[in-house]
Design an enzyme around this catalytic site. Structure first.
Site, PDB file in Angstrom:
ATOM      1  N   GLN A 147      15.114  -7.828  -4.059  1.00  0.00           N
ATOM      2  CA  GLN A 147      16.225  -7.694  -3.098  1.00  0.00           C
ATOM      3  C   GLN A 147      16.856  -9.067  -2.855  1.00  0.00           C
ATOM      4  O   GLN A 147      16.241 -10.092  -3.073  1.00  0.00           O
ATOM      5  CB  GLN A 147      15.803  -7.082  -1.764  1.00  0.00           C
ATOM      6  CG  GLN A 147      14.901  -5.864  -1.866  1.00  0.00           C
ATOM      7  CD  GLN A 147      15.662  -4.565  -2.127  1.00  0.00           C
ATOM      8  OE1 GLN A 147      16.628  -4.572  -2.864  1.00  0.00           O
ATOM      9  NE2 GLN A 147      15.195  -3.482  -1.559  1.00  0.00           N
ATOM     10  N   ASP A 201      -4.451  -0.004   8.890  1.00  0.00           N
ATOM     11  CA  ASP A 201      -5.810   0.176   8.353  1.00  0.00           C
ATOM     12  C   ASP A 201      -5.771   0.655   6.896  1.00  0.00           C
ATOM     13  O   ASP A 201      -6.709   1.288   6.422  1.00  0.00           O
ATOM     14  CB  ASP A 201      -6.591   1.178   9.213  1.00  0.00           C
ATOM     15  CG  ASP A 201      -5.887   2.540   9.254  1.00  0.00           C
ATOM     16  OD1 ASP A 201      -4.750   2.646   8.737  1.00  0.00           O
ATOM     17  OD2 ASP A 201      -6.473   3.494   9.787  1.00  0.00           O
ATOM     18  N   GLU A 202      -4.654   0.323   6.180  1.00  0.00           N
ATOM     19  CA  GLU A 202      -4.514   0.833   4.809  1.00  0.00           C
ATOM     20  C   GLU A 202      -5.662   0.388   3.896  1.00  0.00           C
ATOM     21  O   GLU A 202      -6.137   1.181   3.082  1.00  0.00           O
ATOM     22  CB  GLU A 202      -3.172   0.397   4.207  1.00  0.00           C
ATOM     23  CG  GLU A 202      -2.003   1.219   4.700  1.00  0.00           C
ATOM     24  CD  GLU A 202      -0.673   0.879   4.023  1.00  0.00           C
ATOM     25  OE1 GLU A 202       0.273   1.666   4.182  1.00  0.00           O
ATOM     26  OE2 GLU A 202      -0.562  -0.175   3.355  1.00  0.00           O
ATOM     27  N   CYS A 206       9.185   7.342  -7.111  1.00  0.00           N
ATOM     28  CA  CYS A 206       7.805   7.778  -6.904  1.00  0.00           C
ATOM     29  C   CYS A 206       7.523   8.052  -5.441  1.00  0.00           C
ATOM     30  O   CYS A 206       8.222   7.555  -4.557  1.00  0.00           O
ATOM     31  CB  CYS A 206       6.855   6.700  -7.420  1.00  0.00           C
ATOM     32  SG  CYS A 206       7.148   5.067  -6.711  1.00  0.00           S
ATOM     33  N   GLY A 235       0.822  -1.218   0.000  1.00  0.00           N
ATOM     34  CA  GLY A 235       0.000   0.000   0.000  1.00  0.00           C
ATOM     35  C   GLY A 235       0.851   1.261   0.000  1.00  0.00           C
ATOM     36  O   GLY A 235       0.393   2.318   0.410  1.00  0.00           O
ATOM     37  N   GLY A 236       2.103   1.120  -0.474  1.00  0.00           N
ATOM     38  CA  GLY A 236       3.006   2.277  -0.455  1.00  0.00           C
ATOM     39  C   GLY A 236       3.112   2.958  -1.816  1.00  0.00           C
ATOM     40  O   GLY A 236       2.239   2.802  -2.682  1.00  0.00           O
ATOM     41  N   ASN A 237       4.209   3.673  -2.007  1.00  0.00           N
ATOM     42  CA  ASN A 237       4.417   4.458  -3.237  1.00  0.00           C
ATOM     43  C   ASN A 237       4.316   3.588  -4.489  1.00  0.00           C
ATOM     44  O   ASN A 237       3.526   3.864  -5.395  1.00  0.00           O
ATOM     45  CB  ASN A 237       5.813   5.102  -3.217  1.00  0.00           C
ATOM     46  CG  ASN A 237       6.070   5.878  -1.946  1.00  0.00           C
ATOM     47  OD1 ASN A 237       5.305   6.757  -1.581  1.00  0.00           O
ATOM     48  ND2 ASN A 237       7.160   5.550  -1.241  1.00  0.00           N
ATOM     49  N   GLY A 238       5.150   2.540  -4.528  1.00  0.00           N
ATOM     50  CA  GLY A 238       5.224   1.691  -5.714  1.00  0.00           C
ATOM     51  C   GLY A 238       3.928   0.935  -5.955  1.00  0.00           C
ATOM     52  O   GLY A 238       3.502   0.765  -7.101  1.00  0.00           O
ATOM     53  N   HIS A 292      24.701   1.301  -1.108  1.00  0.00           N
ATOM     54  CA  HIS A 292      24.369   2.131   0.059  1.00  0.00           C
ATOM     55  C   HIS A 292      25.233   1.867   1.301  1.00  0.00           C
ATOM     56  O   HIS A 292      25.783   2.818   1.874  1.00  0.00           O
ATOM     57  CB  HIS A 292      22.881   1.978   0.410  1.00  0.00           C
ATOM     58  CG  HIS A 292      21.978   2.333  -0.743  1.00  0.00           C
ATOM     59  ND1 HIS A 292      20.869   1.599  -1.090  1.00  0.00           N
ATOM     60  CD2 HIS A 292      22.054   3.339  -1.654  1.00  0.00           C
ATOM     61  CE1 HIS A 292      20.283   2.139  -2.148  1.00  0.00           C
ATOM     62  NE2 HIS A 292      20.990   3.187  -2.516  1.00  0.00           N
TER      63      HIS A 292
HETATM   64  P1  NAI Z   1       7.058   2.350   0.806  1.00  0.00           P
HETATM   65  O1  NAI Z   1       8.024   2.917   1.768  1.00  0.00           O
HETATM   66  O2  NAI Z   1       6.043   3.272   0.205  1.00  0.00           O
HETATM   67  O3  NAI Z   1       6.310   1.142   1.529  1.00  0.00           O
HETATM   68  C1  NAI Z   1       5.525   1.400   2.584  1.00  0.00           C
HETATM   69  C2  NAI Z   1       4.421   0.363   2.547  1.00  0.00           C
HETATM   70  O4  NAI Z   1       4.950  -0.911   2.938  1.00  0.00           O
HETATM   71  C3  NAI Z   1       3.335   0.681   3.544  1.00  0.00           C
HETATM   72  O5  NAI Z   1       2.417   1.574   2.972  1.00  0.00           O
HETATM   73  C4  NAI Z   1       2.765  -0.690   3.780  1.00  0.00           C
HETATM   74  O6  NAI Z   1       1.858  -1.067   2.767  1.00  0.00           O
HETATM   75  C5  NAI Z   1       3.970  -1.606   3.678  1.00  0.00           C
HETATM   76  N1  NAI Z   1       4.499  -1.878   5.031  1.00  0.00           N
HETATM   77  C6  NAI Z   1       5.256  -1.077   5.765  1.00  0.00           C
HETATM   78  N2  NAI Z   1       5.516  -1.648   6.956  1.00  0.00           N
HETATM   79  C7  NAI Z   1       4.910  -2.846   6.944  1.00  0.00           C
HETATM   80  C8  NAI Z   1       4.803  -3.892   7.875  1.00  0.00           C
HETATM   81  N3  NAI Z   1       5.399  -3.843   9.055  1.00  0.00           N
HETATM   82  N4  NAI Z   1       4.096  -4.997   7.526  1.00  0.00           N
HETATM   83  C9  NAI Z   1       3.495  -5.074   6.313  1.00  0.00           C
HETATM   84  N5  NAI Z   1       3.549  -4.081   5.380  1.00  0.00           N
HETATM   85  C10 NAI Z   1       4.249  -2.998   5.712  1.00  0.00           C
HETATM   86  O7  NAI Z   1       7.832   1.552  -0.310  1.00  0.00           O
HETATM   87  P2  NAI Z   1       8.010   1.942  -1.818  1.00  0.00           P
HETATM   88  O8  NAI Z   1       8.527   3.326  -1.923  1.00  0.00           O
HETATM   89  O9  NAI Z   1       6.790   1.551  -2.560  1.00  0.00           O
HETATM   90  O10 NAI Z   1       9.209   0.992  -2.227  1.00  0.00           O
HETATM   91  C11 NAI Z   1       9.078  -0.412  -2.327  1.00  0.00           C
HETATM   92  C12 NAI Z   1      10.467  -0.975  -2.539  1.00  0.00           C
HETATM   93  O11 NAI Z   1      11.037  -0.369  -3.702  1.00  0.00           O
HETATM   94  C13 NAI Z   1      11.438  -0.689  -1.388  1.00  0.00           C
HETATM   95  O12 NAI Z   1      12.259  -1.805  -1.233  1.00  0.00           O
HETATM   96  C14 NAI Z   1      12.248   0.498  -1.891  1.00  0.00           C
HETATM   97  O13 NAI Z   1      13.542   0.469  -1.354  1.00  0.00           O
HETATM   98  C15 NAI Z   1      12.290   0.222  -3.388  1.00  0.00           C
HETATM   99  N6  NAI Z   1      12.453   1.433  -4.193  1.00  0.00           N
HETATM  100  C16 NAI Z   1      11.619   2.504  -4.041  1.00  0.00           C
HETATM  101  C17 NAI Z   1      11.756   3.624  -4.845  1.00  0.00           C
HETATM  102  C18 NAI Z   1      10.832   4.790  -4.730  1.00  0.00           C
HETATM  103  O14 NAI Z   1      11.045   5.791  -5.438  1.00  0.00           O
HETATM  104  N7  NAI Z   1       9.786   4.759  -3.916  1.00  0.00           N
HETATM  105  C19 NAI Z   1      12.800   3.683  -5.892  1.00  0.00           C
HETATM  106  C20 NAI Z   1      13.597   2.489  -5.993  1.00  0.00           C
HETATM  107  C21 NAI Z   1      13.432   1.422  -5.170  1.00  0.00           C
END
Ligand code: NAI
Length: 405
Positions: A119, A39-40, A149, A12-15, A215
């Site tokens: 990963q 509660d996403e 994003c 439920g995050g960015n990607g 990193h």
């Molecule tokens: P994000 O930081 O938006 O993810 C957060 C989401 O992960 C939350 O909304 C939730 O749905 C889930 N989450 C968080 N804690 C949790 C938990 N304890 N249990 C279950 N679900 C949980 O991640 P994003 O930005 O979508 O990135 C995903 C992957 O892609 C990461 O590994 C990031 O390093 C990698 N990435 C992200 C980029 C970006 O621009 N956002 C760019 C390149 C790689």
């Protein structure tokens, strides 16, 4: 693509917002979202009717708006997984386990499980947690997300700041998986023209080229000699690297290359040519963004794609910053990055003084013990995705058994 495919997006995050939004635009894809976190699901469902806006910042400075509408967001794995052909897991690696456990009971045969990104150690974790079921699946690892994003408003608006030119993926097919689903074609269809997807020859090659090799060496090089005093500004992460950090980065990369060469020697017929030095990788992937190509340090310091990217810092008082050692550059990129890579090097018989030095410092910051001296025998190995944790104790174990690459 004529047959309707059921695509499940976990997260439920960015990607996850980007992928769910783009997949929902395709009439011959049924897309669903499963989010288990907090509660996403309720919050996103409440906003579903009014649709999701994807704002794309184009390279020429213009902006495109994509209006879309995912059809289903749920926290119920049964509802989400039943009948899904493709399951994309789009969360930080520490959350992979909870999704694999949740989808396992409802997954059908010939499902494609995709780590976007996977990963290091993603395949080991899938095979371990899914047990016999994994033999009926295809496990795919993307090397990164296609987009830079960020969410502007949860469930409502996500912004794409940049799109990669190319993106690699590896494919591991279970021996009892009888239907080869066109995962790269489907992904390209959802993502659009960019990034151009390419198949990486095998899952170990993609692991040895992971972002996570970049990193931790930079963090170690920057902060191991830090005097503990807060800084008045956040230092540049990539564009701020010095000779020592470049040496560490290059040293780690040399060790990954040596590991790939040793594997190629010991496993006849295996193509490891995707594993290249980090310097060559930058020249290949960011050439047009770099103004000084003399060496690794100048390549990183003058890479325009890294404009404005700073070290992860937290404010201790207004205008005073200290490094944030809980950020994913250490938290995730050690246990699900350089430790599994160290594990593969160990199985290949390669000594890794640079990796050892970096891991030793990072594990101190995490208050963990993975490495003892130069061996991965620490008591906290269970918290990593090193092959040794899963009982792979010989190099051949990585390439024989129930999967083909
Ligand atoms: P994000 O930081 O938006 O993810 C957060 C989401 O992960 C939350 O909304 C939730 O749905 C889930 N989450 C968080 N804690 C949790 C938990 N304890 N249990 C279950 N679900 C949980 O991640 P994003 O930005 O979508 O990135 C995903 C992957 O892609 C990461 O590994 C990031 O390093 C990698 N990435 C992200 C980029 C970006 O621009 N956002 C760019 C390149 C790689």
């Amino acid at each position: 693509m004529s047959v309707k495919s059921v695509v499940l997006i976990c997260g439920g995050g960015n990607g996850a917002h980007c992928l769910a939004g783009l997949a929902s635009l395709k009439s011959n894809i049924e897309s669903r979202v499963l989010t288990l976190y907090s509660d996403e699901a309720e919050r996103w469902t409440a906003k579903l009717e009014s649709g999701l806006l994807i704002t794309v910042r184009n390279d020429d400075g213009s902006e495109s708006l994509i209006q879309t509408k995912p059809s289903m967001v749920t926290k119920d794995p049964k509802e989400a997984v039943s009948g899904a052909h493709y399951i994309f897991i789009v969360v930080p690696a520490f959350a992979h386990t909870s999704y694999l456990d949740a989808i396992n009971p409802y997954m059908g045969k010939n499902t494609v499980i995709v780590g976007l990104p996977g990963q290091a150690g993603f395949e080991f974790e899938c095979v371990d947690l899914l047990g016999d079921k994994a033999k009926h699946c295809t496990i795919v690892t993307f090397e990164s997300l296609p987009w830079a994003c960020r969410l502007i408003e949860f469930g409502k608006n996500v912004e794409i700041l940049g799109i990669k030119d190319t993106l690699g993926a590896s494919v591991l097919k279970g021996e009892q998986c009888f239907e080869t689903r066109p995962i790269l074609d489907l992904s390209q269809y959802i993502f659009g023209d960019k990034p151009k997807l390419r198949r990486v020859q095998n899952y170990i090659a993609i692991t040895l080229m992971a972002d996570s090799t970049v990193h931790p060496p930079i963090m170690y090089g920057k902060w191991s000699q830090w005097n503990g005093k807060p800084l008045s500004e956040k230092p540049l992460f990539y564009q701020g690297i010095d000779e020592r950090q470049a040496e560490l980065l290059s040293g780690v990369s040399d060790e990954c290359l040596a590991t790939a060469k040793a594997i190629k020697k010991k496993v006849p017929g295996l193509d490891m040519s995707d594993v290249i030095h980090v310097f060559d990788w930058y020249l290949k992937h960011y050439s047009s963004h770099i103004t000084n190509k003399s060496n690794l340090m100048t390549v990183m310091r003058t890479n325009k794609a890294y404009d404005g990217l700073v070290h992860p810092m937290k404010a201790v008082e207004p205008g005073k910053y200290v490094p944030d050692f809980t950020y994913r550059y250490i938290r995730e990129d050690v246990s699900m990055g350089i430790v599994p890579i160290k594990g593969i090097a160990e199985l290949a018989g390669i000594s890794t003084p640079y990796l050892d030095e970096v891991i030793t410092w990072c594990q101190g910051k995490l208050n963990k013990e993975f490495l003892v001296g130069n061996k991965l025998t620490g008591k906290d190995l269970k918290d990593t995705r090193a092959p040794q944790k899963y009982g792979y104790n010989k190099l051949e174990d990585l390439f024989t058994g129930n999967y083909s690459i």
